[in-house]
Design a protein around this motif. Structure first.
Motif, PDB file in Angstrom:
ATOM      1  N   ARG A  22      47.353  83.636  12.069  1.00 35.27           N
ATOM      2  CA  ARG A  22      45.894  83.795  12.197  1.00 35.27           C
ATOM      3  C   ARG A  22      45.459  83.241  13.555  1.00 35.27           C
ATOM      4  O   ARG A  22      45.928  82.193  14.005  1.00 35.27           O
ATOM      5  N   GLU A  23      44.565  83.952  14.202  1.00 33.62           N
ATOM      6  CA  GLU A  23      44.122  83.558  15.538  1.00 33.62           C
ATOM      7  C   GLU A  23      43.023  82.504  15.464  1.00 33.62           C
ATOM      8  O   GLU A  23      42.157  82.550  14.587  1.00 33.62           O
ATOM      9  N   ILE A  24      43.070  81.544  16.370  1.00 34.00           N
ATOM     10  CA  ILE A  24      41.960  80.613  16.547  1.00 34.00           C
ATOM     11  C   ILE A  24      41.268  80.964  17.862  1.00 34.00           C
ATOM     12  O   ILE A  24      41.916  81.381  18.823  1.00 34.00           O
ATOM     13  N   HIS A  25      39.956  80.806  17.882  1.00 32.92           N
ATOM     14  CA  HIS A  25      39.187  81.297  19.026  1.00 32.92           C
ATOM     15  C   HIS A  25      38.519  80.208  19.848  1.00 32.92           C
ATOM     16  O   HIS A  25      37.877  80.498  20.865  1.00 32.92           O
ATOM     17  N   SER A  26      38.653  78.959  19.415  1.00 28.61           N
ATOM     18  CA  SER A  26      38.041  77.869  20.171  1.00 28.61           C
ATOM     19  C   SER A  26      38.760  76.563  19.877  1.00 28.61           C
ATOM     20  O   SER A  26      39.508  76.447  18.900  1.00 28.61           O
ATOM     21  N   ALA A  27      38.495  75.576  20.711  1.00 25.30           N
ATOM     22  CA  ALA A  27      39.137  74.276  20.551  1.00 25.30           C
ATOM     23  C   ALA A  27      38.704  73.582  19.266  1.00 25.30           C
ATOM     24  O   ALA A  27      39.426  72.722  18.744  1.00 25.30           O
ATOM     25  N   SER A  28      37.549  73.942  18.734  1.00 26.03           N
ATOM     26  CA  SER A  28      37.051  73.279  17.527  1.00 26.03           C
ATOM     27  C   SER A  28      37.930  73.542  16.311  1.00 26.03           C
ATOM     28  O   SER A  28      37.937  72.752  15.364  1.00 26.03           O
ATOM     29  N   GLU A  29      38.704  74.639  16.324  1.00 22.77           N
ATOM     30  CA  GLU A  29      39.528  74.990  15.166  1.00 22.77           C
ATOM     31  C   GLU A  29      40.851  74.223  15.144  1.00 22.77           C
ATOM     32  O   GLU A  29      41.391  73.952  14.066  1.00 22.77           O
ATOM     33  N   ALA A  30      41.405  73.917  16.286  1.00 17.86           N
ATOM     34  CA  ALA A  30      42.646  73.141  16.386  1.00 17.86           C
ATOM     35  C   ALA A  30      42.651  72.478  17.763  1.00 17.86           C
ATOM     36  O   ALA A  30      43.316  72.957  18.689  1.00 17.86           O
ATOM     37  N   TRP A  47      44.942  73.660  21.075  1.00 12.55           N
ATOM     38  CA  TRP A  47      44.185  74.437  22.061  1.00 12.55           C
ATOM     39  C   TRP A  47      44.257  73.788  23.444  1.00 12.55           C
ATOM     40  O   TRP A  47      44.541  74.450  24.439  1.00 12.55           O
ATOM     41  N   HIS A  48      44.030  72.485  23.503  1.00 10.89           N
ATOM     42  CA  HIS A  48      44.002  71.809  24.799  1.00 10.89           C
ATOM     43  C   HIS A  48      45.392  71.714  25.419  1.00 10.89           C
ATOM     44  O   HIS A  48      45.530  71.807  26.648  1.00 10.89           O
ATOM     45  N   VAL A  49      46.421  71.542  24.592  1.00  8.88           N
ATOM     46  CA  VAL A  49      47.784  71.505  25.122  1.00  8.88           C
ATOM     47  C   VAL A  49      48.158  72.872  25.708  1.00  8.88           C
ATOM     48  O   VAL A  49      48.722  72.957  26.814  1.00  8.88           O
ATOM     49  N   VAL A  50      47.852  73.946  24.987  1.00 11.20           N
ATOM     50  CA  VAL A  50      48.128  75.297  25.501  1.00 11.20           C
ATOM     51  C   VAL A  50      47.353  75.537  26.794  1.00 11.20           C
ATOM     52  O   VAL A  50      47.893  76.071  27.779  1.00 11.20           O
ATOM     53  N   GLU A  51      46.110  75.117  26.813  1.00 10.73           N
ATOM     54  CA  GLU A  51      45.271  75.275  28.002  1.00 10.73           C
ATOM     55  C   GLU A  51      45.868  74.532  29.188  1.00 10.73           C
ATOM     56  O   GLU A  51      45.947  75.073  30.307  1.00 10.73           O
ATOM     57  N   ASP A  52      46.310  73.293  28.964  1.00 10.93           N
ATOM     58  CA  ASP A  52      46.898  72.495  30.038  1.00 10.93           C
ATOM     59  C   ASP A  52      48.194  73.122  30.554  1.00 10.93           C
ATOM     60  O   ASP A  52      48.428  73.202  31.766  1.00 10.93           O
TER      61      ASP A  52
END
Length: 298
Positions: free
Chosen positions: A72-80, A84-89
């Motif tokens: 299942r896709e997450i669309h914002s940092a608020s969900e995980a 999210w931030h590790v992938v972004e970094d």
């Protein structure tokens, strides 16, 4: 070295496509000979089917692979937030666009990346991985996946997965047709040459999935070593990647992993990853102990 690796993977993509298409053509010839005594007709039908299947699979590779693995896709940092931030970094450090992020509800720790290119990439992590890994270990895993994205491994994996699945469709069709009346043509040619051709065609159909699996294994093993090293390059923290691999050694098999996607995962999702002598010879992944040893020697 990075650009050489990308260029090498692009060349491998062409070779993989050629090899798989050749295998598809041989299977088509075998099916055509067995059921219509026309190898050419079988090749044409198999080729058309493979092209259609590949077009759909590659054009929608991310959605297809994620659906196959119940992600299942997450669309914002608020969900995980942490994922999210590790992938972004890691995407920022690897200088690739932020990929789509998915979560798989499974207690076994694992992750993979997929897509056709860095602009259309996606990463997935299991709930078990998020629960088991601390921040630096999660960075190691996502750095591994970003290395696959950066090096264009995901394109190679997607093409291999698509063609392997197409081969499975052809083999399943042949098996079902054989048992539901397709053997009626056996009486058309009772000569020694005809019997040999029939036997060879059946043998080819039986061995085709094994050949496709071996091709995927050959592509997968060295890429895993390179992605491990790439993770250390991105994170500047070999201990994070080593600690993550150590934890993966005790992982139990995933509950509902798609068998065709096994080569995509950071660790084999279908079996426990502990080292067993000779058992790894036909695996899609190198033994975790070997991967850890290489990182420790870097």
């Amino acid at each position: 070295m990075l650009y050489q690796q990308i260029a090498r993977n692009k060349r491998k993509t062409i070779l993989v496509m050629f090899g798989f298409f050749l295998l598809v053509a041989l299977i088509g010839a075998a099916i055509g000979y067995l059921f219509a005594r026309s190898a050419v007709a079988g090749i044409i039908i198999a080729g058309v089917l493979a092209v259609i299947y590949m077009s759909v699979m590659i054009g929608q590779s991310t959605d297809v692979v994620m659906n196959m693995n119940n992600a299942r896709e997450i669309h914002s940092a608020s969900e995980a937030p942490e994922l999210w931030h590790v992938v972004e970094d890691m995407a920022m450090v690897a200088q690739v666009p932020m990929p789509r992020v998915f979560i798989i509800d499974d207690p076994s720790p694992n992750a993979f990346a997929t897509g056709n290119d860095p602009q259309h990439a996606a990463v997935a992590a299991t709930t078990g991985l998020l629960q088991m890994m601390n921040r630096e270990e999660l960075e190691g895993v996502m750095g591994h996946e970003m290395s696959h994205v950066r090096n264009y491994d995901i394109r190679l994996q997607t093409i291999a997965l698509a063609l392997s699945a197409a081969i499975s469709v052809l083999v399943n069709f042949a098996g079902n047709f054989w048992w539901f009346g397709g053997r009626g043509n056996d009486r058309d040619d009772n000569s020694a040459g005809g019997i040999f051709a029939v036997f060879g065609s059946i043998l080819l159909i039986i061995l085709a999935p094994l050949a496709a699996t071996i091709a995927q294994m050959a592509l997968s093993r060295n890429r895993e070593y390179l992605a491990d090293a790439g993770s250390v390059e991105l994170t500047r923290n070999p201990h994070g990647m080593i600690a993550a691999l150590e934890k993966l050694k005790g992982a139990q098999p995933m509950k509902a992993a798609d068998p065709n996607s096994s080569a995509l995962y950071i660790s084999d999702p279908e079996r426990n990853a502990k080292y067993r002598r000779f058992a790894h010879l036909f695996d899609t992944h190198p033994p975790l102990d070997d991967r850890i040893k290489r990182l420790e020697e870097m």
